[in-house]
Design a protein around this motif. Structure first.
Motif, PDB file in Angstrom:
ATOM      1  N   LEU A   1       0.832  -1.156   0.040  1.00  0.00           N
ATOM      2  CA  LEU A   1       0.096  -0.053   0.008  1.00  0.00           C
ATOM      3  C   LEU A   1       0.827   1.423   0.006  1.00  0.00           C
ATOM      4  CD1 LEU A   1      -2.766   0.939   0.154  1.00  0.00           C
ATOM      5  CD2 LEU A   1      -2.876   0.920   2.535  1.00  0.00           C
ATOM      6  N   ASP A   2       0.803   2.194  -1.012  1.00  0.00           N
ATOM      7  CA  ASP A   2       1.296   3.177  -1.284  1.00  0.00           C
ATOM      8  C   ASP A   2       0.559   4.434  -0.822  1.00  0.00           C
ATOM      9  OD1 ASP A   2       3.154   5.305  -1.801  1.00  0.00           O
ATOM     10  OD2 ASP A   2       3.080   5.126  -3.748  1.00  0.00           O
ATOM     11  N   TYR A   3       0.633   4.972   0.480  1.00  0.00           N
ATOM     12  CA  TYR A   3      -0.175   5.953   1.090  1.00  0.00           C
ATOM     13  C   TYR A   3       0.705   7.132   1.725  1.00  0.00           C
ATOM     14  CZ  TYR A   3       0.884   3.891   5.615  1.00  0.00           C
ATOM     15  OH  TYR A   3       1.501   3.572   6.761  1.00  0.00           O
ATOM     16  N   GLY A   4       1.835   7.343   1.281  1.00  0.00           N
ATOM     17  CA  GLY A   4       2.933   8.334   1.665  1.00  0.00           C
ATOM     18  C   GLY A   4       3.651   7.932   2.763  1.00  0.00           C
ATOM     19  N   SER A   5       3.690   6.804   3.364  1.00  0.00           N
ATOM     20  CA  SER A   5       4.458   6.066   4.301  1.00  0.00           C
ATOM     21  C   SER A   5       5.978   6.101   3.879  1.00  0.00           C
ATOM     22  CB  SER A   5       4.030   4.918   4.965  1.00  0.00           C
ATOM     23  OG  SER A   5       5.045   4.494   5.979  1.00  0.00           O
ATOM     24  N   GLY A   6       6.993   6.343   4.556  1.00  0.00           N
ATOM     25  CA  GLY A   6       8.157   6.337   4.067  1.00  0.00           C
ATOM     26  C   GLY A   6       8.796   4.721   4.069  1.00  0.00           C
ATOM     27  N   ASN A   7       9.859   4.645   3.453  1.00  0.00           N
ATOM     28  CA  ASN A   7      10.714   3.406   3.779  1.00  0.00           C
ATOM     29  C   ASN A   7       9.996   2.037   3.312  1.00  0.00           C
ATOM     30  OD1 ASN A   7      13.438   2.094   4.355  1.00  0.00           O
ATOM     31  ND2 ASN A   7      12.342   1.093   6.287  1.00  0.00           N
ATOM     32  N   VAL A   8       9.097   2.280   1.925  1.00  0.00           N
ATOM     33  CA  VAL A   8       8.343   1.423   1.450  1.00  0.00           C
ATOM     34  C   VAL A   8       9.215   0.410   0.433  1.00  0.00           C
ATOM     35  CG1 VAL A   8       6.102   2.259   1.933  1.00  0.00           C
ATOM     36  CG2 VAL A   8       7.580   2.708  -0.367  1.00  0.00           C
ATOM     37  N   ARG A   9      10.108   0.912  -0.085  1.00  0.00           N
ATOM     38  CA  ARG A   9      10.850   0.362  -1.061  1.00  0.00           C
ATOM     39  C   ARG A   9      11.796  -1.003  -0.834  1.00  0.00           C
ATOM     40  NH1 ARG A   9       9.271   1.610  -6.248  1.00  0.00           N
ATOM     41  NH2 ARG A   9       8.842   3.995  -6.214  1.00  0.00           N
TER      42      ARG A   9
ATOM     43  N   ALA B   1      -1.784   2.561  -4.739  1.00  0.00           N
ATOM     44  CA  ALA B   1      -2.689   3.105  -4.015  1.00  0.00           C
ATOM     45  C   ALA B   1      -4.106   2.975  -4.882  1.00  0.00           C
ATOM     46  CB  ALA B   1      -2.575   4.474  -3.516  1.00  0.00           C
ATOM     47  N   ASP B   2      -3.968   1.902  -6.041  1.00  0.00           N
ATOM     48  CA  ASP B   2      -5.202   1.829  -6.819  1.00  0.00           C
ATOM     49  C   ASP B   2      -6.333   0.875  -6.173  1.00  0.00           C
ATOM     50  OD1 ASP B   2      -6.419   1.579  -9.498  1.00  0.00           O
ATOM     51  OD2 ASP B   2      -5.838  -0.441  -9.140  1.00  0.00           O
ATOM     52  N   PRO B   3      -7.324   1.184  -5.937  1.00  0.00           N
ATOM     53  CA  PRO B   3      -8.220   0.429  -5.046  1.00  0.00           C
ATOM     54  C   PRO B   3      -8.446  -0.981  -5.704  1.00  0.00           C
ATOM     55  CG  PRO B   3      -9.484   2.511  -5.376  1.00  0.00           C
ATOM     56  CD  PRO B   3      -7.956   2.525  -6.286  1.00  0.00           C
TER      57      PRO B   3
ATOM     58  N   VAL C   1      -6.213   8.413   1.910  1.00  0.00           N
ATOM     59  CA  VAL C   1      -6.355   7.793   0.556  1.00  0.00           C
ATOM     60  C   VAL C   1      -7.474   6.748   0.283  1.00  0.00           C
ATOM     61  CG1 VAL C   1      -3.888   8.194   0.198  1.00  0.00           C
ATOM     62  CG2 VAL C   1      -4.744   6.101   1.138  1.00  0.00           C
ATOM     63  N   GLY C   2      -8.526   6.702   1.436  1.00  0.00           N
ATOM     64  CA  GLY C   2      -9.489   5.603   1.531  1.00  0.00           C
ATOM     65  C   GLY C   2      -9.182   4.325   1.729  1.00  0.00           C
ATOM     66  N   ALA C   3      -7.900   4.178   2.299  1.00  0.00           N
ATOM     67  CA  ALA C   3      -6.997   2.974   2.548  1.00  0.00           C
ATOM     68  C   ALA C   3      -7.866   2.060   3.577  1.00  0.00           C
ATOM     69  CB  ALA C   3      -5.859   2.924   2.863  1.00  0.00           C
TER      70      ALA C   3
ATOM     71  N   ILE D   1      -8.805  -1.808   3.341  1.00  0.00           N
ATOM     72  CA  ILE D   1      -8.163  -2.899   4.549  1.00  0.00           C
ATOM     73  C   ILE D   1      -9.390  -3.701   5.048  1.00  0.00           C
ATOM     74  CG2 ILE D   1      -7.046  -3.120   6.577  1.00  0.00           C
ATOM     75  CD1 ILE D   1      -5.376  -0.525   5.708  1.00  0.00           C
ATOM     76  N   GLY D   2     -10.360  -3.001   5.474  1.00  0.00           N
ATOM     77  CA  GLY D   2     -11.492  -3.527   6.182  1.00  0.00           C
ATOM     78  C   GLY D   2     -12.240  -4.493   5.204  1.00  0.00           C
ATOM     79  N   ARG D   3     -12.483  -4.066   4.020  1.00  0.00           N
ATOM     80  CA  ARG D   3     -13.204  -5.000   3.097  1.00  0.00           C
ATOM     81  C   ARG D   3     -12.437  -6.023   2.762  1.00  0.00           C
ATOM     82  NH1 ARG D   3     -14.246  -1.560  -2.146  1.00  0.00           N
ATOM     83  NH2 ARG D   3     -15.373  -3.843  -2.696  1.00  0.00           N
ATOM     84  N   ARG D   4     -11.191  -6.226   2.853  1.00  0.00           N
ATOM     85  CA  ARG D   4     -10.270  -7.291   2.480  1.00  0.00           C
ATOM     86  C   ARG D   4     -10.398  -8.155   3.529  1.00  0.00           C
ATOM     87  NH1 ARG D   4      -6.340  -8.198  -1.521  1.00  0.00           N
ATOM     88  NH2 ARG D   4      -5.516  -9.646  -0.268  1.00  0.00           N
TER      89      ARG D   4
END
Length: 215
Positions: free
Chosen positions: A13-21, A38-40, A67-69, A73-76
């Motif tokens: 999930l790409d929502y602006g958190s750092g260090n995801v790479r 961040a594509d639904p 971002v609506g995440a 997450i809840g739906r998954r």
């Protein structure tokens, strides 16, 4: 093309958190086909979703909402679709966080309050052992390994009301720094680690492979 991952699809999930790479690279090395997104539709349709997180509890919750995440997450989770939270992505799954006197509501998937560890040295940074839950899937074959932590806050008290649960109780793994704290939880499709598997060398790689194997 040879050499490309052929394992399960994983959305980070790409929502602006750092260090995801580093999480993306570790999952690719573990054999996953990874999308940083961040594509639904991609988030909902991937075999697994990874929710990373660094920084403050409140800031991560704010960014996830923006971002609506939280809805994705809840739906998954409701649909039995695997989700793995890492570090603050683990913390926000609990009821609330308290940092510098500021209380923020979490996702409430599990009981517990994320609060400062009562340790003389913070942050808790470096390698530490864990006490895996019985029959853990994440820690299968890793019971004596150490993992890499970077945090000052954690859930230190766990109370789970099995009378209202519709499934087996969560599997809770513990560690210690100043006090016992929740190092990981496995709960049906939802798993999370307070430590960083992507920074935990071979042990972290094997843990990610265990998770991928469960998808």
């Amino acid at each position: 093309m040879s050499g490309l991952p052929t394992g399960p699809s994983v959305a980070v999930l790409d929502y602006g958190s750092g260090n995801v790479r580093s999480a993306v690279r570790a999952l690719e090395r573990a054999g996953a086909r990874v999308s940083l997104t961040a594509d639904p539709d991609t988030v909902m349709n991937a075999d697994g979703l990874v929710v990373p997180g660094v920084g403050a509890f409140g800031a991560v919750m704010h960014s996830l909402k923006n971002v609506g995440a939280l809805r994705w997450i809840g739906r998954r989770i409701a649909g039995g679709r695997p989700v793995l939270g890492i570090c603050v992505g683990h913390q926000v799954l609990f009821e609330r966080g308290v940092e510098h006197g500021v209380e923020t509501e979490g996702m409430g998937e599990w009981p517990g309050v994320v609060e400062a560890l009562p340790a003389p040295v913070l942050p808790h940074m470096g390698w530490n052992s864990v006490r895996p839950a019985e029959d853990s899937v994440l820690f299968r074959g890793l019971e004596d390994e150490r993992f890499y932590f970077v945090h000052s806050y954690a859930v230190q008290n766990w109370t789970f009301d099995q009378t209202i649960a519709s499934m087996a109780p969560p599997k809770v793994t513990w560690s210690h720094h100043g006090a016992d704290f929740v190092a990981a939880v496995e709960n049906g499709p939802l798993s999370a680690t307070q430590f960083h598997p992507e920074k935990s060398g071979d042990a972290g790689m094997r843990l990610l492979q265990n998770w991928l194997g469960s998808l």
